[in-house]
Design a protein around this motif. Structure first.
Motif, PDB file in Angstrom:
ATOM      1  N   SER A  34      -5.261  -7.512 -16.654  1.00  0.00           N
ATOM      2  CA  SER A  34      -3.769  -6.762 -16.063  1.00  0.00           C
ATOM      3  C   SER A  34      -4.217  -5.702 -14.855  1.00  0.00           C
ATOM      4  N   CYS A  35      -3.309  -5.677 -14.381  1.00  0.00           N
ATOM      5  CA  CYS A  35      -3.532  -4.483 -13.192  1.00  0.00           C
ATOM      6  C   CYS A  35      -2.139  -3.895 -12.952  1.00  0.00           C
ATOM      7  N   ALA A  36      -2.070  -2.726 -12.210  1.00  0.00           N
ATOM      8  CA  ALA A  36      -1.036  -1.999 -11.855  1.00  0.00           C
ATOM      9  C   ALA A  36      -0.627  -2.291 -10.443  1.00  0.00           C
ATOM     10  N   LEU A  37       0.528  -2.702 -10.185  1.00  0.00           N
ATOM     11  CA  LEU A  37       1.093  -2.932  -8.721  1.00  0.00           C
ATOM     12  C   LEU A  37       1.570  -1.816  -8.049  1.00  0.00           C
ATOM     13  N   CYS A  38       1.632  -0.750  -8.817  1.00  0.00           N
ATOM     14  CA  CYS A  38       2.179   0.644  -8.182  1.00  0.00           C
ATOM     15  C   CYS A  38       1.532   1.693  -8.769  1.00  0.00           C
ATOM     16  N   SER A  39       1.160   2.737  -8.222  1.00  0.00           N
ATOM     17  CA  SER A  39       0.628   4.076  -8.422  1.00  0.00           C
ATOM     18  C   SER A  39       1.617   4.972  -8.611  1.00  0.00           C
ATOM     19  N   ILE A  40       2.205   5.627  -7.576  1.00  0.00           N
ATOM     20  CA  ILE A  40       3.152   6.638  -7.409  1.00  0.00           C
ATOM     21  C   ILE A  40       4.324   5.914  -6.683  1.00  0.00           C
ATOM     22  N   ASP A  41       5.414   6.151  -7.150  1.00  0.00           N
ATOM     23  CA  ASP A  41       6.769   5.588  -6.296  1.00  0.00           C
ATOM     24  C   ASP A  41       6.990   6.482  -5.151  1.00  0.00           C
ATOM     25  N   LEU A  43       0.924  -1.307   0.075  1.00  0.00           N
ATOM     26  CA  LEU A  43       0.011   0.143   0.074  1.00  0.00           C
ATOM     27  C   LEU A  43       0.697   1.257   0.053  1.00  0.00           C
ATOM     28  N   ASP A  44       2.223   1.159   0.447  1.00  0.00           N
ATOM     29  CA  ASP A  44       2.976   2.357   0.337  1.00  0.00           C
ATOM     30  C   ASP A  44       3.136   2.952  -1.139  1.00  0.00           C
ATOM     31  N   ASP A  45       2.949   2.047  -1.989  1.00  0.00           N
ATOM     32  CA  ASP A  45       2.774   2.360  -3.411  1.00  0.00           C
ATOM     33  C   ASP A  45       1.722   3.023  -4.006  1.00  0.00           C
ATOM     34  N   ALA A 105      -2.584  10.177   4.044  1.00  0.00           N
ATOM     35  CA  ALA A 105      -1.529   9.509   3.363  1.00  0.00           C
ATOM     36  C   ALA A 105      -1.745   8.813   2.163  1.00  0.00           C
ATOM     37  N   TYR A 106      -2.694   7.991   2.192  1.00  0.00           N
ATOM     38  CA  TYR A 106      -2.900   6.937   1.258  1.00  0.00           C
ATOM     39  C   TYR A 106      -4.266   7.111   0.434  1.00  0.00           C
ATOM     40  N   ASP A 107      -3.846   6.889  -0.815  1.00  0.00           N
ATOM     41  CA  ASP A 107      -4.884   6.969  -2.113  1.00  0.00           C
ATOM     42  C   ASP A 107      -5.352   5.729  -2.169  1.00  0.00           C
ATOM     43  N   TYR A 108      -6.641   5.424  -1.519  1.00  0.00           N
ATOM     44  CA  TYR A 108      -7.298   4.287  -1.521  1.00  0.00           C
ATOM     45  C   TYR A 108      -8.160   4.098  -2.738  1.00  0.00           C
ATOM     46  N   GLU A 109      -8.743   5.314  -3.396  1.00  0.00           N
ATOM     47  CA  GLU A 109      -9.299   5.313  -4.703  1.00  0.00           C
ATOM     48  C   GLU A 109      -8.362   4.986  -5.828  1.00  0.00           C
ATOM     49  N   SER A 110      -7.252   5.055  -5.795  1.00  0.00           N
ATOM     50  CA  SER A 110      -6.132   4.411  -6.808  1.00  0.00           C
ATOM     51  C   SER A 110      -5.900   3.123  -6.430  1.00  0.00           C
ATOM     52  N   ALA A 111      -5.755   2.718  -5.370  1.00  0.00           N
ATOM     53  CA  ALA A 111      -5.557   1.215  -5.030  1.00  0.00           C
ATOM     54  C   ALA A 111      -6.598   0.430  -5.648  1.00  0.00           C
ATOM     55  N   ARG A 112      -7.932   0.981  -5.261  1.00  0.00           N
ATOM     56  CA  ARG A 112      -9.121   0.183  -5.793  1.00  0.00           C
ATOM     57  C   ARG A 112      -9.051   0.133  -7.296  1.00  0.00           C
ATOM     58  N   ARG A 113      -9.062   1.300  -7.909  1.00  0.00           N
ATOM     59  CA  ARG A 113      -9.216   1.313  -9.502  1.00  0.00           C
ATOM     60  C   ARG A 113      -7.756   0.486 -10.182  1.00  0.00           C
TER      61      ARG A 113
END
Length: 242
Positions: free
Chosen positions: A127-134, A81-83, A106-114
């Motif tokens: 497919s999915c993204a394993l990271c949003s913002i480094d 979730l840190d990503d 701190a956390y962007d849960y909308e991005s984690a869900r989407r």
């Protein structure tokens, strides 16, 4: 196990650590026990959440689980979730440095869900993204896609993993227990290279305060499938199993 290894997909984030070498037969046996419980849930995609204080060993345990599951023939995906935090460039818009602010903002849960959780939950997603913002470089990795197989097992670690925003996604829940002071000490030692002399105060005044708010508001412990004392890395043990 007798099956063709499927491998492990890791996040492209630079906020990474390698899978630790086996620390003891006792630890390897515990990881195997938990992994077998996850695999016994059956075919199809599975989402595993690992929760615990900062520096409780969540990332290492997640890597170890993923290695076993991949070796057992199921494609494993690792994320943290840190990503999926809100970018630092926007921190002037909200408090992210106090304990309360860190927990709320701190956390962007909308991005984690989407980007991650919804695709892994959807049988039609490929497919999915394993990271949003480094979290270190602040590079946007949301367009970096990782393939999803019909039987992929996603393992996500993070503080606040069972907040209401993402609580409904998990098929299996792990809580790693360590005492608060051990969390502060481990975290300060780990982060001293970037936080310097302020490392302990950051962990005590920001992360520990946020984690106590989480425990008070969410009370995640009754939801766990397994609770593990991870105070001694080479000798973890199951505190509770449901």
């Amino acid at each position: 196990m007798g099956l063709r290894p499927a491998g492990v997909h890791h996040s492209p984030s630079t906020w990474q650590q390698s899978c630790p070498a086996p620390a003891s037969a006792e630890r390897s046996a515990l990881v195997e026990e938990v992994a077998k419980r996850i695999l016994a849930l059956g075919p199809g995609r599975l989402l595993v959440g690992i929760d615990g204080f900062t520096a409780s060993g969540k990332t290492s345990f997640g890597h170890e689980l993923a290695e076993y599951i991949g070796a057992a023939g199921r494609p494993a995906l690792r994320a943290t979730l840190d990503d999926f935090k809100n970018p630092w460039k926007d921190r002037h818009l909200y408090d992210r440095e106090s304990g309360e602010g860190y927990y709320r903002n701190a956390y962007d849960y909308e991005s984690a869900r989407r980007l991650l959780l919804d695709p892994c939950r959807s049988p039609d997603a490929t497919s999915c993204a394993l990271c949003s913002i480094d979290p270190l470089t602040q590079r946007d990795h949301s367009a970096d896609r990782t393939p999803l197989a019909p039987d992929s097992v996603l393992i996500v670690d993070g503080v606040f993993a069972f907040r209401p925003e993402i609580d409904a996604y998990w098929d299996f829940r792990v809580r790693l227990q360590v005492e608060a002071e051990l969390s502060v000490r481990r975290g300060a030692e780990r982060d001293r290279n970037w936080a310097g002399s302020e490392a302990e105060s950051i962990h005590r005044g920001r992360y520990l305060v946020a984690e106590r708010i989480y425990l008070a508001e969410v009370d995640p412990l009754p939801k766990m499938d397994v609770v593990i004392d991870n105070s001694a890395f080479e000798a973890p043990y199951v505190v509770a199993s449901f």
